[in-house]
Write a protein that holds these residues in place. Structure first.
Motif, PDB file in Angstrom:
ATOM      1  N   LEU A 147       0.828  -1.198   0.000  1.00  0.00           N
ATOM      2  CA  LEU A 147       0.000   0.000   0.000  1.00  0.00           C
ATOM      3  C   LEU A 147       0.860   1.245   0.000  1.00  0.00           C
ATOM      4  N   PHE A 148       0.362   2.285  -0.635  1.00  0.00           N
ATOM      5  CA  PHE A 148       0.936   3.611  -0.434  1.00  0.00           C
ATOM      6  C   PHE A 148      -0.198   4.609  -0.295  1.00  0.00           C
ATOM      7  N   MET A 149       0.130   5.725   0.360  1.00  0.00           N
ATOM      8  CA  MET A 149      -0.852   6.780   0.587  1.00  0.00           C
ATOM      9  C   MET A 149      -0.336   8.033  -0.104  1.00  0.00           C
ATOM     10  N   CYS A 150      -1.197   8.668  -0.874  1.00  0.00           N
ATOM     11  CA  CYS A 150      -0.805   9.895  -1.563  1.00  0.00           C
ATOM     12  C   CYS A 150      -1.877  10.944  -1.335  1.00  0.00           C
ATOM     13  N   GLY A 151      -1.488  12.189  -1.543  1.00  0.00           N
ATOM     14  CA  GLY A 151      -2.421  13.283  -1.323  1.00  0.00           C
ATOM     15  C   GLY A 151      -2.134  14.454  -2.233  1.00  0.00           C
ATOM     16  N   VAL A 152      -3.019  15.435  -2.180  1.00  0.00           N
ATOM     17  CA  VAL A 152      -2.854  16.639  -2.992  1.00  0.00           C
ATOM     18  C   VAL A 152      -1.701  17.467  -2.438  1.00  0.00           C
ATOM     19  N   LYS A 153      -1.259  18.412  -3.217  1.00  0.00           N
ATOM     20  CA  LYS A 153      -0.135  19.256  -2.845  1.00  0.00           C
ATOM     21  C   LYS A 153      -0.427  19.982  -1.530  1.00  0.00           C
ATOM     22  N   GLY A 154       0.515  19.913  -0.594  1.00  0.00           N
ATOM     23  CA  GLY A 154       0.377  20.580   0.689  1.00  0.00           C
ATOM     24  C   GLY A 154      -0.145  19.695   1.806  1.00  0.00           C
ATOM     25  N   THR A 155      -0.573  18.486   1.483  1.00  0.00           N
ATOM     26  CA  THR A 155      -1.121  17.594   2.510  1.00  0.00           C
ATOM     27  C   THR A 155      -0.044  17.144   3.485  1.00  0.00           C
ATOM     28  N   LEU A 156       1.163  16.904   3.003  1.00  0.00           N
ATOM     29  CA  LEU A 156       2.253  16.475   3.881  1.00  0.00           C
ATOM     30  C   LEU A 156       2.506  17.515   4.961  1.00  0.00           C
ATOM     31  N   LYS A 157       2.489  18.775   4.594  1.00  0.00           N
ATOM     32  CA  LYS A 157       2.677  19.860   5.561  1.00  0.00           C
ATOM     33  C   LYS A 157       1.543  19.882   6.592  1.00  0.00           C
ATOM     34  N   LEU A 158       0.307  19.676   6.132  1.00  0.00           N
ATOM     35  CA  LEU A 158      -0.838  19.633   7.047  1.00  0.00           C
ATOM     36  C   LEU A 158      -0.700  18.491   8.050  1.00  0.00           C
ATOM     37  N   ILE A 159      -0.243  17.334   7.576  1.00  0.00           N
ATOM     38  CA  ILE A 159      -0.071  16.188   8.470  1.00  0.00           C
ATOM     39  C   ILE A 159       1.033  16.460   9.476  1.00  0.00           C
ATOM     40  N   GLU A 160       2.160  17.005   9.020  1.00  0.00           N
ATOM     41  CA  GLU A 160       3.262  17.308   9.929  1.00  0.00           C
ATOM     42  C   GLU A 160       2.858  18.322  10.982  1.00  0.00           C
ATOM     43  N   ASP A 161       1.996  19.283  10.614  1.00  0.00           N
ATOM     44  CA  ASP A 161       1.540  20.293  11.566  1.00  0.00           C
ATOM     45  C   ASP A 161       0.403  19.802  12.455  1.00  0.00           C
ATOM     46  N   GLY A 162      -0.089  18.577  12.199  1.00  0.00           N
ATOM     47  CA  GLY A 162      -1.165  18.018  12.998  1.00  0.00           C
ATOM     48  C   GLY A 162      -2.545  18.544  12.627  1.00  0.00           C
ATOM     49  N   GLU A 163      -2.665  19.161  11.459  1.00  0.00           N
ATOM     50  CA  GLU A 163      -3.947  19.725  11.023  1.00  0.00           C
ATOM     51  C   GLU A 163      -4.777  18.747  10.202  1.00  0.00           C
ATOM     52  N   TYR A 164      -4.205  17.627   9.841  1.00  0.00           N
ATOM     53  CA  TYR A 164      -4.943  16.586   9.119  1.00  0.00           C
ATOM     54  C   TYR A 164      -4.678  15.267   9.804  1.00  0.00           C
ATOM     55  N   PRO A 165      -5.638  14.447  10.061  1.00  0.00           N
ATOM     56  CA  PRO A 165      -7.058  14.630   9.822  1.00  0.00           C
ATOM     57  C   PRO A 165      -7.673  15.544  10.872  1.00  0.00           C
ATOM     58  N   GLN A 166      -8.721  16.229  10.486  1.00  0.00           N
ATOM     59  CA  GLN A 166      -9.396  17.125  11.415  1.00  0.00           C
ATOM     60  C   GLN A 166     -10.185  16.312  12.422  1.00  0.00           C
ATOM     61  N   SER A 167     -10.220  16.794  13.654  1.00  0.00           N
ATOM     62  CA  SER A 167     -11.034  16.122  14.663  1.00  0.00           C
ATOM     63  C   SER A 167     -12.508  16.421  14.409  1.00  0.00           C
ATOM     64  N   SER A 168     -13.388  15.692  15.072  1.00  0.00           N
ATOM     65  CA  SER A 168     -14.833  15.894  14.858  1.00  0.00           C
ATOM     66  C   SER A 168     -15.272  17.279  15.306  1.00  0.00           C
ATOM     67  N   THR A 169     -14.602  17.860  16.316  1.00  0.00           N
ATOM     68  CA  THR A 169     -14.978  19.207  16.757  1.00  0.00           C
ATOM     69  C   THR A 169     -14.607  20.225  15.695  1.00  0.00           C
TER      70      THR A 169
END
Length: 177
Positions: A147-169
């Motif tokens: 398996l591999f996981m890919c995303g749109v441009k900028g997703t890696l930065k969001l994951i590193e910053d803890g902004e993805y995945p968003q919590s339910s709140t």
């Protein structure tokens, strides 16, 4: 302020390692050598069940835990590559999936000598050639499951910053339900 990250592998064996963890935490608090964040890792089967790592490794541990959260957030692969590899239709499918979802897992069946990174490159080139999407990022590979996981441009930065995945709140605050 001192921050200690503790990661425990095999929680059932925590009783055996508890003394070691406690001694290490006391050592951390009593010495000035760890004035910045550090991380502890407990492994139940290793000869040295507790290891302390530096601040840089603590940041890496946080980033890897964010990546693990993103990996687990995507429950199953939405795209599968067969034994013949990627076709232009796979590129179109990936493009459409990334329009709908920010991150997609891809299952590669019967790799025949190509790595997951090469499979991603082929699929990315096909998706970009099909139009209207650029900068697809390889986020993570798991060779044991093909398996591999890919995303749109900028997703890696969001994951590193803890902004993805968003919590339910965060979803509720954004107007999603």
């Amino acid at each position: 302020m001192r921050i200690a990250y503790i990661e425990i592998k095999r929680p059932r064996r925590i009783i055996r390692n508890f003394t070691t963890v406690l001694v290490a935490l006391v050592f951390l608090l009593e010495t000035d050598s760890f004035s910045t964040p550090c991380a502890f890792t407990c492994y139940a089967r290793s000869k040295n069940p507790l290891s302390m790592v530096s601040t840089e490794d603590a940041t890496d541990a946080t980033n890897s835990s964010n990546m693990e959260m993103a990996w687990r957030f995507i429950k199953k692969p939405l795209l599968r590559l067969g034994s013949k590899g990627a076709a232009p239709s796979h590129g179109n499918s990936l493009r459409e999936l990334l329009k709908t979802h920010k991150v997609v897992k891809v299952k590669v069946n019967n790799r025949r000598g190509i790595t997951l990174e090469e499979a991603f490159e082929n699929l990315r080139n096909l998706a970009e050639a099909s139009g209207m999407i650029e900068g697809i990022e390889l986020l993570r590979t798991r060779p044991s499951e093909n398996l591999f996981m890919c995303g749109v441009k900028g997703t890696l930065k969001l994951i590193e910053d803890g902004e993805y995945p968003q919590s339910s709140t965060q979803h509720d605050d954004a107007g999603y339900s």
